[in-house]
Design an enzyme around this catalytic site. Structure first.
Site, PDB file in Angstrom:
ATOM      1  N   LYS A 280       0.118   4.275  -0.329  1.00  0.00           N
ATOM      2  CA  LYS A 280      -0.519   5.470   0.252  1.00  0.00           C
ATOM      3  C   LYS A 280      -0.264   6.701  -0.628  1.00  0.00           C
ATOM      4  O   LYS A 280      -0.239   6.576  -1.839  1.00  0.00           O
ATOM      5  CB  LYS A 280      -0.056   5.659   1.700  1.00  0.00           C
ATOM      6  CG  LYS A 280      -0.249   4.388   2.536  1.00  0.00           C
ATOM      7  CD  LYS A 280      -0.079   4.585   4.007  1.00  0.00           C
ATOM      8  CE  LYS A 280      -0.321   3.260   4.730  1.00  0.00           C
ATOM      9  NZ  LYS A 280      -0.225   3.354   6.173  1.00  0.00           N
TER      10      LYS A 280
ATOM     11  N   SER B 129       3.222  -2.076  10.407  1.00  0.00           N
ATOM     12  CA  SER B 129       4.666  -2.110  10.693  1.00  0.00           C
ATOM     13  C   SER B 129       5.321  -3.442  10.327  1.00  0.00           C
ATOM     14  O   SER B 129       6.205  -3.927  11.029  1.00  0.00           O
ATOM     15  CB  SER B 129       4.935  -1.746  12.153  1.00  0.00           C
ATOM     16  OG  SER B 129       4.536  -0.406  12.407  1.00  0.00           O
TER      17      SER B 129
ATOM     18  N   ASN C  49       0.862  -1.176   0.000  1.00  0.00           N
ATOM     19  CA  ASN C  49       0.000   0.000   0.000  1.00  0.00           C
ATOM     20  C   ASN C  49       0.903   1.232   0.000  1.00  0.00           C
ATOM     21  O   ASN C  49       1.485   1.565   1.026  1.00  0.00           O
ATOM     22  CB  ASN C  49      -0.892  -0.044   1.257  1.00  0.00           C
ATOM     23  CG  ASN C  49      -1.741   1.204   1.416  1.00  0.00           C
ATOM     24  OD1 ASN C  49      -1.806   2.042   0.519  1.00  0.00           O
ATOM     25  ND2 ASN C  49      -2.388   1.319   2.566  1.00  0.00           N
TER      26      ASN C  49
ATOM     27  N   GLU D 288      -7.047   4.699   7.685  1.00  0.00           N
ATOM     28  CA  GLU D 288      -6.825   6.127   7.384  1.00  0.00           C
ATOM     29  C   GLU D 288      -8.024   6.716   6.651  1.00  0.00           C
ATOM     30  O   GLU D 288      -8.361   7.885   6.836  1.00  0.00           O
ATOM     31  CB  GLU D 288      -5.524   6.282   6.576  1.00  0.00           C
ATOM     32  CG  GLU D 288      -4.307   6.053   7.465  1.00  0.00           C
ATOM     33  CD  GLU D 288      -3.085   5.499   6.750  1.00  0.00           C
ATOM     34  OE1 GLU D 288      -3.025   5.574   5.501  1.00  0.00           O
ATOM     35  OE2 GLU D 288      -2.194   4.989   7.452  1.00  0.00           O
TER      36      GLU D 288
ATOM     37  N   GLY E  25       2.281   2.232  10.795  1.00  0.00           N
ATOM     38  CA  GLY E  25       3.244   3.317  10.656  1.00  0.00           C
ATOM     39  C   GLY E  25       3.927   3.709  11.951  1.00  0.00           C
ATOM     40  O   GLY E  25       4.555   4.764  12.031  1.00  0.00           O
TER      41      GLY E  25
ATOM     42  N   HIS F 268      -9.575   1.171   4.589  1.00  0.00           N
ATOM     43  CA  HIS F 268      -8.337   1.363   5.356  1.00  0.00           C
ATOM     44  C   HIS F 268      -8.612   2.308   6.525  1.00  0.00           C
ATOM     45  O   HIS F 268      -9.403   3.245   6.400  1.00  0.00           O
ATOM     46  CB  HIS F 268      -7.242   1.940   4.454  1.00  0.00           C
ATOM     47  CG  HIS F 268      -5.902   1.923   5.112  1.00  0.00           C
ATOM     48  ND1 HIS F 268      -5.528   2.871   6.020  1.00  0.00           N
ATOM     49  CD2 HIS F 268      -4.871   1.047   5.016  1.00  0.00           C
ATOM     50  CE1 HIS F 268      -4.305   2.584   6.453  1.00  0.00           C
ATOM     51  NE2 HIS F 268      -3.882   1.486   5.865  1.00  0.00           N
TER      52      HIS F 268
ATOM     53  N   GLU G  37      -5.568  -4.960  10.495  1.00  0.00           N
ATOM     54  CA  GLU G  37      -4.589  -3.895  10.690  1.00  0.00           C
ATOM     55  C   GLU G  37      -4.913  -3.127  11.976  1.00  0.00           C
ATOM     56  O   GLU G  37      -5.693  -2.159  11.944  1.00  0.00           O
ATOM     57  CB  GLU G  37      -4.623  -2.925   9.508  1.00  0.00           C
ATOM     58  CG  GLU G  37      -4.204  -3.540   8.200  1.00  0.00           C
ATOM     59  CD  GLU G  37      -3.564  -2.511   7.273  1.00  0.00           C
ATOM     60  OE1 GLU G  37      -2.513  -2.806   6.726  1.00  0.00           O
ATOM     61  OE2 GLU G  37      -4.120  -1.410   7.126  1.00  0.00           O
TER      62      GLU G  37
HETATM   63  P1  PGA Z   1       2.664   0.302   7.642  1.00  0.00           P
HETATM   64  O1  PGA Z   1       1.220   0.500   6.995  1.00  0.00           O
HETATM   65  O2  PGA Z   1       3.243  -0.971   7.077  1.00  0.00           O
HETATM   66  O3  PGA Z   1       3.458   1.513   7.226  1.00  0.00           O
HETATM   67  O4  PGA Z   1       2.490   0.218   9.124  1.00  0.00           O
HETATM   68  C1  PGA Z   1       0.365  -0.589   6.780  1.00  0.00           C
HETATM   69  C2  PGA Z   1      -0.931  -0.107   6.180  1.00  0.00           C
HETATM   70  O5  PGA Z   1      -1.420   0.952   6.585  1.00  0.00           O
HETATM   71  O6  PGA Z   1      -1.500  -0.758   5.283  1.00  0.00           O
END
Ligand code: PGA
Length: 250
Positions: free
Chosen positions: A6, A208, A4, A92, A168, A90, A162
């Site tokens: 983003k 992460s 992803n 976010e 992140g 997601h 997630e």
């Molecule tokens: P990350 O994000 O690996 O940077 O923690 C995962 C995601 O949001 O899909």
């Protein structure tokens, strides 16, 4: 194994990353590898991946096929660009863009109706985990996303667990905790449709993920793959994650 990206990568950067990943991963048999660039880079990244084993995915989709929805992108538009997958719900999008369980369900149905495979994201906040609400929250998110789907549709989905606090932050879940939630995701899907469909459903872990910790997740029997954010932005780290995952599941 999905990356992803983003809100990262210009068209030129996306093409370079897609090409570098193609070089490293086109021979990675046994894994379905999906790259999810931003909308603006989908067409060019798709061209860079054409004829390879690597698939293209988008990061969101609208539930209507067309219409007066300024700024939105529909499933037929994504298909037209060669997308086969789309991330839906997601955290976010839920946190910053008003995504709800209701819009997630509409988007899942629209994606499936158009022939795109949804990667549906679920997961709890740190406060919810501390309050012992993880199970009820995740079950509720899964039930809402799968509402009205038949067994074949559920079998074609991926659901990514997630935990919001792991995204992140560099603080991933433990393999054991993620495996437990993956199991309850599959169980919920099975109760809603059929255990055979739930067995085919792909459950991913995200939050992460790195080359160093991916094996811990892949060793969990209920976890089939990963949704990777930050570590998918560099060819070396994403390729290392995919290779390490394959080594565990081989
Ligand atoms: P990350 O994000 O690996 O940077 O923690 C995962 C995601 O949001 O899909």
């Amino acid at each position: 194994m999905a990356g992803n990206w983003k809100m990262h990568k210009t068209v030129g950067e996306a093409v370079a990353l897609a090409a570098a990943l193609r070089e490293r991963l086109d021979g990675a048999e046994g894994a379905d590898v999906v790259l999810c660039p931003p909308f603006t880079a989908l067409a060019a990244a798709g061209q860079a991946l054409a004829g390879s084993r690597l698939a293209l995915g988008a990061q969101d989709v609208h539930w209507e096929p067309q219409g007066a929805f300024t700024g939105a992108i529909s499933a037929p538009m994504l298909l037209d660009l060669g997308c086969r997958y789309v991330i839906i719900g997601h955290s976010e999008r839920r946190q910053y863009f008003g995504e709800t369980d209701t819009t997630v369900a509409r988007k899942v149905q629209a994606a499936l109706g158009a022939g795109l495979a949804p990667i549906v994201c679920v997961g709890e906040s740190w406060e919810q985990r501390q309050a012992g609400q993880t199970e009820s929250l995740v079950r509720g998110q899964v039930a809402a996303a799968l509402d009205g789907l038949d067994a074949d549709q559920v079998a074609g989905l991926a659901i990514a667990y997630e935990p919001i606090w792991a995204i992140g932050t560099g603080r991933s879940a433990t393999g054991k905790d993620a495996g437990e939630v993956a199991a309850l995701i599959r169980e919920t899907a099975g109760l809603m449709t059929a255990p055979t469909a739930a067995a085919r459903l792909r459950v991913l872990y995200g939050g992460s993920v790195t080359p160093d910790n991916i094996a811990e997740f892949m060793e969990e029997p209920e976890i089939d793959g990963a949704l990777v954010g930050g570590a998918s932005l560099k060819a070396d780290s994403f390729a290392a994650i995919v290779q390490a995952a394959l080594a565990v599941k081989a």
